[in-house]
Design an enzyme around this catalytic site. Sequence first.
Site, PDB file in Angstrom:
ATOM      1  CD  GLU A 181      43.716  24.508  48.713  1.00  0.00           C
ATOM      2  OE1 GLU A 181      43.448  25.543  49.155  1.00  0.00           O
ATOM      3  OE2 GLU A 181      44.824  24.169  48.357  1.00  0.00           O
ATOM      4  CB  THR A 191      41.901  25.272  56.534  1.00  0.00           C
ATOM      5  OG1 THR A 191      42.795  25.876  55.576  1.00  0.00           O
ATOM      6  CG2 THR A 191      41.991  23.653  56.654  1.00  0.00           C
ATOM      7  CG  ASP A 192      39.900  30.130  53.490  1.00  0.00           C
ATOM      8  OD1 ASP A 192      38.835  29.207  53.369  1.00  0.00           O
ATOM      9  OD2 ASP A 192      40.174  30.951  52.207  1.00  0.00           O
ATOM     10  CB  ALA A 199      44.181  27.659  36.480  1.00  0.00           C
ATOM     11  CB  SER A 247      41.951  34.606  37.952  1.00  0.00           C
ATOM     12  OG  SER A 247      40.912  33.687  37.828  1.00  0.00           O
ATOM     13  CB  SER A 248      38.143  36.048  41.055  1.00  0.00           C
ATOM     14  OG  SER A 248      38.340  34.883  42.046  1.00  0.00           O
ATOM     15  CD  GLU A 263      35.367  36.282  44.840  1.00  0.00           C
ATOM     16  OE1 GLU A 263      34.505  35.561  44.335  1.00  0.00           O
ATOM     17  OE2 GLU A 263      36.541  36.275  44.234  1.00  0.00           O
ATOM     18  CG  ASP A 296      41.776  32.579  47.055  1.00  0.00           C
ATOM     19  OD1 ASP A 296      42.539  31.826  47.611  1.00  0.00           O
ATOM     20  OD2 ASP A 296      40.870  32.182  46.412  1.00  0.00           O
TER      21      ASP A 296
HETATM   22  C1  GLA Z   1      39.042  29.052  47.029  1.00  0.00           C
HETATM   23  C2  GLA Z   1      38.383  30.099  48.066  1.00  0.00           C
HETATM   24  C3  GLA Z   1      39.381  30.164  49.013  1.00  0.00           C
HETATM   25  C4  GLA Z   1      39.753  28.946  49.580  1.00  0.00           C
HETATM   26  C5  GLA Z   1      39.960  27.746  48.644  1.00  0.00           C
HETATM   27  C6  GLA Z   1      40.149  26.647  49.217  1.00  0.00           C
HETATM   28  O1  GLA Z   1      40.158  29.718  46.387  1.00  0.00           O
HETATM   29  O2  GLA Z   1      38.357  31.440  47.334  1.00  0.00           O
HETATM   30  O3  GLA Z   1      38.830  31.129  50.026  1.00  0.00           O
HETATM   31  O4  GLA Z   1      38.443  28.324  50.472  1.00  0.00           O
HETATM   32  O5  GLA Z   1      39.047  27.604  47.525  1.00  0.00           O
HETATM   33  O6  GLA Z   1      41.077  26.261  50.162  1.00  0.00           O
END
Ligand code: GLA
Length: 387
Positions: A33, A35-36, A122, A126-127, A160, A172
């Site tokens: 999480e 980390t991206d 949640a 969703s986006s 985004e 995502d």
């Molecule tokens: C959101 C962001 C992702 C990622 C997560 C956390 O979902 O859209 O790019 O950074 O938070 O891991």
Amino acid sequence: MDIEFVRSRFIKHFDGKTGNIYASPGRINLIGEHTDYNGGFVFPGAVDKGIMAEMRPNGTESTIRAYSIDLKDRVDFDFHDGQGPRASWARYIYGITLEMEKLGVPVKGYNIAFAGDVPLGAGMSSSAAMESCFACGLNDLFGDNKVSKWDMVLAGQATEHNYCGVNCGIMDQFASVFGQAGKLMRLDCRSREFEYFPFNPQGYKLVLLNSCVKHELAGSPYNDRRNSCENVVKHIAAKHPEGKFETLRDCTWEQLEEVRQEVGEEDYKRAHFVLGEKDRVLAVCDALVAGDYETVGKKMYETHEGLSKEYEVSCEELDFLNDIAKECGVTGSRIMGGGFGGCTINLVKDELYEPFIKTACQKYFEKYGKAPKVYDVVISDGSRKIC
Ligand code: GLA
């Protein structure tokens, strides 16, 4: 989701004609999480909940007629007027249209109606499901499907950044576009190499508990977290002019210690979490290959602890759900997604599933006056044309 339902709304709200139907899923993330955007690893999979849209060119140069079936809201706008619509849901349509155009797709005006069953806010993205669904439709309707999957992922992310105010990473959109039924994906966000991992742990279930605290990333401390990480990288790079430091992925524990004083405790803790999380994803992959679910679960708890105490993206309700999981002997549990609300993801032994859900719902209700929503995870396919 119901194709006939979406179709009936499309027919009703526009000129009676039908279009093509596209679908894209939300995602889970087993571990990895925040980390991206730090060039690290993530471990997501697409789910059986998402967005479905019917789309059809409407013969105009650049007028989009858009209907949100769930919100019962209609917005018409010209995507070349330089401003775009105000409604936040319509900004995803506006943004992805311009981003696909930038990629060379000769987009013209179109009608679109869409609905979703991925819960909003949640932490199941969703986006991204919207962006990749609309990108898939535009690519098919106007672009002869020439835009690659990766470019659609990046177009969703750019939507985004440029139109919705969230400086997110690529997890995502990647999961939504590349998902495959029954498989998780380990993505190296720096090189963009990825691998599919069949995920069917014998004797365990993955279940999400939605705290029903709405997570909202736009204008939120999400971007602050990203800024903290970038600040630490900047300081490390200044100390090591010989090196190449683009993200925290390029930094070591020792280098982080060197800048601890100058970056301050808050940024230090955030970066500390990210370095640990990068290692945890790799450890979880090894553990999965070895069938060692105890280690997978232990790492999930460590991630929760880090997200709560170091990265500070938890909330009281999510910590409470995590504590209940521990008390019930659940193998692994943690916040999933960006945080600030949303779901926990839980790896639970089959025989503990019923008592865990029952206890969690009861205790959460006693404390917060509402039960968490329970979603069983079914790992499913990514963006596609339905008909
Ligand atoms: C959101 C962001 C992702 C990622 C997560 C956390 O979902 O859209 O790019 O950074 O938070 O891991």
